[in-house]
Design a protein around this motif. Structure first.
Motif, PDB file in Angstrom:
ATOM      1  N   LEU A 150      -5.015  -2.340  15.662  1.00 27.50           N
ATOM      2  CA  LEU A 150      -4.834  -1.555  14.451  1.00 27.50           C
ATOM      3  C   LEU A 150      -4.098  -2.412  13.434  1.00 27.50           C
ATOM      4  O   LEU A 150      -3.067  -3.010  13.756  1.00 27.50           O
ATOM      5  N   HIS A 151      -4.621  -2.517  12.223  1.00 26.34           N
ATOM      6  CA  HIS A 151      -3.976  -3.257  11.145  1.00 26.34           C
ATOM      7  C   HIS A 151      -3.413  -2.264  10.130  1.00 26.34           C
ATOM      8  O   HIS A 151      -4.127  -1.395   9.631  1.00 26.34           O
ATOM      9  N   VAL A 152      -2.130  -2.400   9.829  1.00 24.74           N
ATOM     10  CA  VAL A 152      -1.432  -1.431   8.991  1.00 24.74           C
ATOM     11  C   VAL A 152      -0.852  -2.142   7.770  1.00 24.74           C
ATOM     12  O   VAL A 152      -0.052  -3.068   7.911  1.00 24.74           O
ATOM     13  N   ASP A 153      -1.243  -1.692   6.591  1.00 19.48           N
ATOM     14  CA  ASP A 153      -0.734  -2.248   5.337  1.00 19.48           C
ATOM     15  C   ASP A 153       0.254  -1.263   4.731  1.00 19.48           C
ATOM     16  O   ASP A 153      -0.140  -0.218   4.211  1.00 19.48           O
ATOM     17  N   GLY A 154       1.543  -1.584   4.808  1.00 16.34           N
ATOM     18  CA  GLY A 154       2.564  -0.682   4.305  1.00 16.34           C
ATOM     19  C   GLY A 154       2.553  -0.509   2.806  1.00 16.34           C
ATOM     20  O   GLY A 154       3.249   0.376   2.281  1.00 16.34           O
ATOM     21  N   ARG A 155       1.797  -1.319   2.088  1.00 15.29           N
ATOM     22  CA  ARG A 155       1.688  -1.134   0.636  1.00 15.29           C
ATOM     23  C   ARG A 155       0.887   0.109   0.304  1.00 15.29           C
ATOM     24  O   ARG A 155       1.019   0.660  -0.800  1.00 15.29           O
ATOM     25  N   GLN A 156       0.047   0.543   1.233  1.00 19.61           N
ATOM     26  CA  GLN A 156      -0.760   1.730   1.005  1.00 19.61           C
ATOM     27  C   GLN A 156       0.055   2.971   1.337  1.00 19.61           C
ATOM     28  O   GLN A 156       0.617   3.067   2.427  1.00 19.61           O
ATOM     29  N   PRO A 157       0.130   3.934   0.439  1.00 17.39           N
ATOM     30  CA  PRO A 157       0.876   5.165   0.741  1.00 17.39           C
ATOM     31  C   PRO A 157       0.159   6.001   1.789  1.00 17.39           C
ATOM     32  O   PRO A 157      -1.017   5.772   2.094  1.00 17.39           O
ATOM     33  N   VAL A 158       0.860   6.941   2.338  1.00 19.56           N
ATOM     34  CA  VAL A 158       0.239   7.874   3.274  1.00 19.56           C
ATOM     35  C   VAL A 158      -0.912   8.583   2.573  1.00 19.56           C
ATOM     36  O   VAL A 158      -0.788   9.030   1.430  1.00 19.56           O
ATOM     37  N   SER A 159      -2.054   8.682   3.248  1.00 22.58           N
ATOM     38  CA  SER A 159      -3.228   9.351   2.698  1.00 22.58           C
ATOM     39  C   SER A 159      -4.011   9.958   3.849  1.00 22.58           C
ATOM     40  O   SER A 159      -3.819   9.590   5.012  1.00 22.58           O
ATOM     41  N   PRO A 160      -4.911  10.900   3.562  1.00 23.84           N
ATOM     42  CA  PRO A 160      -5.747  11.442   4.639  1.00 23.84           C
ATOM     43  C   PRO A 160      -6.516  10.362   5.385  1.00 23.84           C
ATOM     44  O   PRO A 160      -6.679  10.434   6.603  1.00 23.84           O
ATOM     45  N   ALA A 161      -6.983   9.329   4.670  1.00 26.85           N
ATOM     46  CA  ALA A 161      -7.736   8.262   5.325  1.00 26.85           C
ATOM     47  C   ALA A 161      -6.860   7.488   6.302  1.00 26.85           C
ATOM     48  O   ALA A 161      -7.310   7.109   7.391  1.00 26.85           O
ATOM     49  N   VAL A 162      -5.604   7.243   5.931  1.00 35.50           N
ATOM     50  CA  VAL A 162      -4.693   6.524   6.812  1.00 35.50           C
ATOM     51  C   VAL A 162      -4.413   7.350   8.069  1.00 35.50           C
ATOM     52  O   VAL A 162      -4.410   6.837   9.187  1.00 35.50           O
ATOM     53  N   VAL A 163      -4.189   8.649   7.876  1.00 38.74           N
ATOM     54  CA  VAL A 163      -3.948   9.532   9.022  1.00 38.74           C
ATOM     55  C   VAL A 163      -5.151   9.524   9.951  1.00 38.74           C
ATOM     56  O   VAL A 163      -5.014   9.394  11.179  1.00 38.74           O
ATOM     57  N   GLU A 164      -6.331   9.655   9.410  1.00 48.79           N
ATOM     58  CA  GLU A 164      -7.542   9.696  10.229  1.00 48.79           C
ATOM     59  C   GLU A 164      -7.760   8.386  10.967  1.00 48.79           C
ATOM     60  O   GLU A 164      -8.233   8.378  12.109  1.00 48.79           O
ATOM     61  N   MET A 165      -7.416   7.252  10.351  1.00 51.53           N
ATOM     62  CA  MET A 165      -7.567   5.969  11.014  1.00 51.53           C
ATOM     63  C   MET A 165      -6.692   5.894  12.260  1.00 51.53           C
ATOM     64  O   MET A 165      -7.132   5.458  13.323  1.00 51.53           O
ATOM     65  N   VAL A 166      -5.438   6.330  12.126  1.00 55.14           N
ATOM     66  CA  VAL A 166      -4.527   6.298  13.276  1.00 55.14           C
ATOM     67  C   VAL A 166      -5.008   7.261  14.354  1.00 55.14           C
ATOM     68  O   VAL A 166      -5.014   6.932  15.546  1.00 55.14           O
TER      69      VAL A 166
END
Length: 219
Positions: free
Chosen positions: A11-27
């Motif tokens: 899993l690659h995580v970019d902390g510059r990106q704010p929390v979003s539905p897409a980020v939640v779904e990826m995790v």
């Protein structure tokens, strides 16, 4: 944030990106893969980046609730989780770093509690910082970055390396043959040790010992 898996899960995580539905779904998608297809091995989480000013503009409490549940799911997953951090690490990257079992930092890494308007962000990263590295009050209260050396001293990171691949290979060798489900039980027992007295913890530990003995008997 992207995810891909060859052998182990990544899993690659970019902390510059704010929390979003897409980020939640990826995790959540990675968690589902781990739970459905993997009984052992590593979940490797590569983290870097910290939020920019204004990152909370499209964030609401409902979305944050889903995010915190997704991070908690990573924290309880039946695999060994290993974070590799580089550069400044804040926001979603810091959240997931603090939820992993083993944390490897590339030289130059800094842990950063993001600031929102006029104070540090009060998310669950503060909770994990307090439980895991309670001496880092300036980071939690003022947003002062924590360099990799101080993070190792505080117990937030396990090692600072120049070649993370070598460190990952060592972890993979140590993990080989371990049961993900049994590891999750040990992780839970360790987490509860800070909350329960000896007498309160004894029953859960004896139950785990009984389970281990029964596994040995049928092996």
């Amino acid at each position: 944030m992207t995810a891909a898996g060859v052998g182990d899960l990544v899993l690659h995580v970019d902390g510059r990106q704010p929390v979003s539905p897409a980020v939640v779904e990826m995790v959540l998608a990675v968690c589902e893969r781990a739970e459905d297809d993997y009984g052992a091995g590593l979940l490797m989480v590569y983290v870097s980046g910290a939020p920019q000013p204004g990152w909370t503009r499209d964030v609401n409490v409902g979305l944050l609730t889903k995010w915190e549940r997704a991070v908690r799911r990573i924290e309880r997953i039946g695999m060994v989780t290993v974070a590799v951090s580089a550069g400044d690490c804040g926001g979603t990257a810091l959240d997931l770093l603090l939820a992993t079992d083993i944390r490897i930092a590339v030289a130059g890494t800094r842990l950063v509690v993001p600031v929102s308007v006029d104070a540090t962000w009060p998310g669950m990263a503060l909770y994990r910082l307090a439980r895991q590295g309670g001496r880092l009050r300036r980071a939690a209260l003022l947003g002062t970055p924590v360099d990799a050396g101080a993070a190792v001293e505080a117990g937030l990171l396990d090692a600072v390396v120049d070649r993370p691949d070598d460190a990952l290979a060592e972890v993979a060798a140590a993990v080989a043959g371990l049961s993900g489900k049994e590891l999750a039980i040990r992780r839970q027992l360790m987490a509860e040790a800070t909350e329960h007295s000896f007498e309160e913890a004894l029953g859960a530990h004896l139950a785990a010992c009984d389970r281990a003995l029964r596994r040995v008997a049928v092996s």
